[in-house]
Design a protein around this motif. Sequence first.
Motif, short mmCIF file in Angstrom:
data_model
loop_
_atom_site.label_atom_id
_atom_site.label_comp_id
_atom_site.label_asym_id
_atom_site.label_seq_id
_atom_site.Cartn_x
_atom_site.Cartn_y
_atom_site.Cartn_z
N ASP A 1 50.17 -76.39 -76.89
CA ASP A 1 48.95 -76.02 -76.18
C ASP A 1 48.71 -76.87 -74.94
OD1 ASP A 1 48.31 -74.07 -78.09
OD2 ASP A 1 47.39 -75.57 -79.40
N PHE A 2 49.64 -77.80 -74.65
CA PHE A 2 49.44 -78.67 -73.49
C PHE A 2 49.50 -77.84 -72.21
CE2 PHE A 2 50.46 -81.64 -70.15
CZ PHE A 2 49.72 -82.76 -70.48
N VAL A 3 48.55 -78.10 -71.29
CA VAL A 3 48.50 -77.36 -70.03
C VAL A 3 48.69 -78.33 -68.87
CG1 VAL A 3 46.99 -75.58 -70.98
CG2 VAL A 3 45.97 -77.59 -69.87
N SER A 4 48.95 -77.80 -67.71
CA SER A 4 49.17 -78.62 -66.52
C SER A 4 47.93 -79.43 -66.17
CB SER A 4 49.57 -77.74 -65.34
OG SER A 4 50.78 -77.06 -65.59
N GLU A 5 48.13 -80.65 -65.69
CA GLU A 5 47.04 -81.46 -65.16
C GLU A 5 46.63 -80.91 -63.79
OE1 GLU A 5 48.08 -85.76 -67.17
OE2 GLU A 5 48.94 -85.30 -65.22
N LYS A 6 45.34 -80.96 -63.49
CA LYS A 6 44.84 -80.27 -62.30
C LYS A 6 44.06 -81.21 -61.38
CE LYS A 6 44.35 -76.05 -65.04
NZ LYS A 6 44.89 -76.69 -66.27
N LEU A 7 44.14 -80.91 -60.09
CA LEU A 7 43.38 -81.65 -59.09
C LEU A 7 42.78 -80.68 -58.09
CD1 LEU A 7 42.57 -84.20 -57.39
CD2 LEU A 7 44.76 -83.93 -56.22
N ASP B 1 41.17 -82.75 -63.75
CA ASP B 1 40.84 -82.12 -65.03
C ASP B 1 42.12 -81.97 -65.85
OD1 ASP B 1 39.29 -81.08 -67.02
OD2 ASP B 1 38.84 -79.19 -66.01
N ASP B 2 41.95 -81.91 -67.17
CA ASP B 2 43.06 -81.71 -68.10
C ASP B 2 44.12 -82.79 -68.02
OD1 ASP B 2 41.97 -79.35 -69.14
OD2 ASP B 2 42.87 -78.12 -67.58
N LEU B 3 43.71 -84.03 -67.71
CA LEU B 3 44.67 -85.12 -67.72
C LEU B 3 45.11 -85.43 -69.14
CD1 LEU B 3 43.12 -87.55 -65.08
CD2 LEU B 3 44.88 -85.80 -64.74
N ARG B 4 46.34 -85.92 -69.27
CA ARG B 4 46.92 -86.09 -70.60
C ARG B 4 46.25 -87.21 -71.38
NH1 ARG B 4 53.27 -87.01 -71.05
NH2 ARG B 4 52.68 -89.19 -70.79
N SER B 5 45.99 -86.93 -72.64
CA SER B 5 45.42 -87.90 -73.58
C SER B 5 46.23 -87.84 -74.87
CB SER B 5 43.95 -87.58 -73.86
OG SER B 5 43.83 -86.30 -74.48
N ILE B 6 45.88 -88.68 -75.82
CA ILE B 6 46.55 -88.66 -77.11
C ILE B 6 45.50 -88.42 -78.19
CG2 ILE B 6 46.44 -91.16 -77.46
CD1 ILE B 6 49.34 -90.82 -78.65
N GLU B 7 45.77 -87.47 -79.07
CA GLU B 7 44.77 -87.04 -80.04
C GLU B 7 45.36 -87.04 -81.46
OE1 GLU B 7 41.76 -86.50 -78.97
OE2 GLU B 7 42.35 -86.70 -76.87
N ILE C 1 41.17 -85.82 -70.75
CA ILE C 1 40.61 -86.75 -69.77
C ILE C 1 40.31 -86.00 -68.49
CG2 ILE C 1 40.99 -88.87 -68.46
CD1 ILE C 1 42.85 -89.82 -70.62
N ARG C 2 39.18 -86.31 -67.92
CA ARG C 2 38.77 -85.71 -66.65
C ARG C 2 38.00 -86.75 -65.86
NH1 ARG C 2 34.94 -81.33 -69.50
NH2 ARG C 2 36.91 -81.13 -70.62
#
Length: 645
Positions: free
Chosen positions: A452-458, A485-491, A506-507
């Motif tokens: 479900d990981f999506v591209s990080e956006k600017l 928006d949608d910066l990578r995090s660990i869950e 992370i945003r």
Amino acid sequence: MKLLSRIGREPTHRASVAVLLASVAPLCAANAQTFDDLRKMSLDQLGDVDVSSVSKTPQPIGEAPAAVYVIGHDAIQRSGATTLPEALRLAPNLVVSRQNASQYVISARGMSGSPEAQNFANKLLVLIDGRSVYTPLYSGVYWDMQDVLLADVNRIEVISGPGATLWGANAVNGVINIITRSSADSQGVFVEATGGALERAGSLRYGGKLGESLTYRVYARGIQQDPTRTIADASGEDERWRVQGGFRLDWARSERDQFTLQGDRYVGRHGQFGTTDERIAGRNLLARWNRGTTAGANLQLQAYYDHTVRETFDGGGRFALDTYDLDAQHSAPLGSWNAVVVGGGLRANRYRIHGAAGLEFDPASRTLWHANAFVQDTVTVTPKLALTLGLKLEKNPFAGVTPLPSARLAWMPGRDILIWGAASRAIRSTTPFDRDVREYSGGTLFLTGSQDFVSEKLTAFELGTRFQPAKGLSVSITGFRHIYDDLRSIEPTSGAFLPLYWGNAIRGTSWGIDSWADWQATGWWKLSASLSFLHRDFRFGPGASALLGLTQLGSDPKHHATIRSSMDLGSGVTIDAGLRHVGPFPNPRLPPYLELDGRLGWQISNRLMLSVSGANLLHRYHQEYPGSAGNLIPRQIWAGLQWRW
């Protein structure tokens, strides 16, 4: 996970996510200007030097609506730099942090990443003669695998801010475009040797003609570097050597019909602290054809192949990547008020990964197809006002079709002033490291990629000016606001905690100022200065775990500044010095530092140049990158010789 946790990028002094969490819970084508032309230009004339990275067509830098800085050939030679990352220190809109003998972290406008959190400096796209050296496996640049013969570099164009509309995904915070000289401008024999207590390097190049319009050059280059020291004052065991060779062939049938064929091959080895050495190898081949017309239109076709390998000598990890790229673009004026650039490309990345113990990729091999098409239209609204609108549609195997638009407005109220503004969008595209990685700890699946990981956006907004308030003085100031928006995090997995997985939680925003100035104080003395500020404000989205905190984005200095001086003292003697100040890194904390680089050169004759250079002259050792990933960088002094025939 010594190799593939970062896929070989930073093996020394790092901890895996598992170790961290265990401690907190029970994780273009060369331009028409030649080197000799540029050397003879004043600062006022340099404002008319063409750049190609802003619009993919040549335009004077004084009219380019972007925060672009050009590192010229002469500046590189006078800096005494022996490697590409060291030459990039000349760009005031970059932060260059050396980690050890061979590893660097280079960023623009922050987002330098955190090796301990397996998050990397992946917001900067780097090209060498139009060939992307940004790896699609984990995202980012292996700086120890990038090298050129610096004597053959025509210029390096460094753009702060997104360039995705023209250059595609991963051109998020900036673009570095390294453009080498035509073989017609590098004829004859060239020999260079440098040597000091900690580094030795040598280069040999020969250029010749195969006909009236057909020229070539071949070269070989080698470098050997001694280990740095760890922050515990032990040997970093990071000594390295590297050998590279290549060629370039240029066929100029006419001024408007040119063909280039070039390639390189390299092999190297470097040590890793506490484990076995690592081997790097690669080869590439690029072909480019440019065809212009008397009406001002231009067609460019380019294709390249790139093969890279990284592996540890104990067989603990290995990857091989083959890239096949085809690109075409056409630019043409539509009347006297409209200029359009259209293009597109297709790229295939084929990789094979053999993971280290406890680390694997599922699947271990893939072929990833990327396609793109773009159009950019520059409209001359009035003689002093131009509007540029662009859109790229990019399709990648993980995210489908992504639109990457931009709009730029340039106003020139006078001959010596440009005021510009821009709004644009960019992404850091999804990689196999985001989707396919699987990490084990004690036989338990500990960390996994997410489908479900999506591209990080600017989304970026910029406002800048470039002007000449007095003869010989040039100033550039740019303010920016970046919305991420949608910066990578660990869950953690709901209800079970393990396995952990990559999320997009992370945003936030960052804003700042990039500024620099060049001053021709006298006919023999040039001065330059720069000052940049950066403020970050990031947060976790609703429902995020906040594991590892926001430090996983990187510890970026809030400000950095430089002052450079270049003096021609007569009789072929030159003195160049550069003072750089980097502010404190917040977390992990690293105190601010001030360092001085310098070079004394003596052009004995048209054929022979002698020099003495020094780097980090103010301290015996200093640290440039925070945390355990940053070794102590030593003071260095070396002698150099250049001979031409």
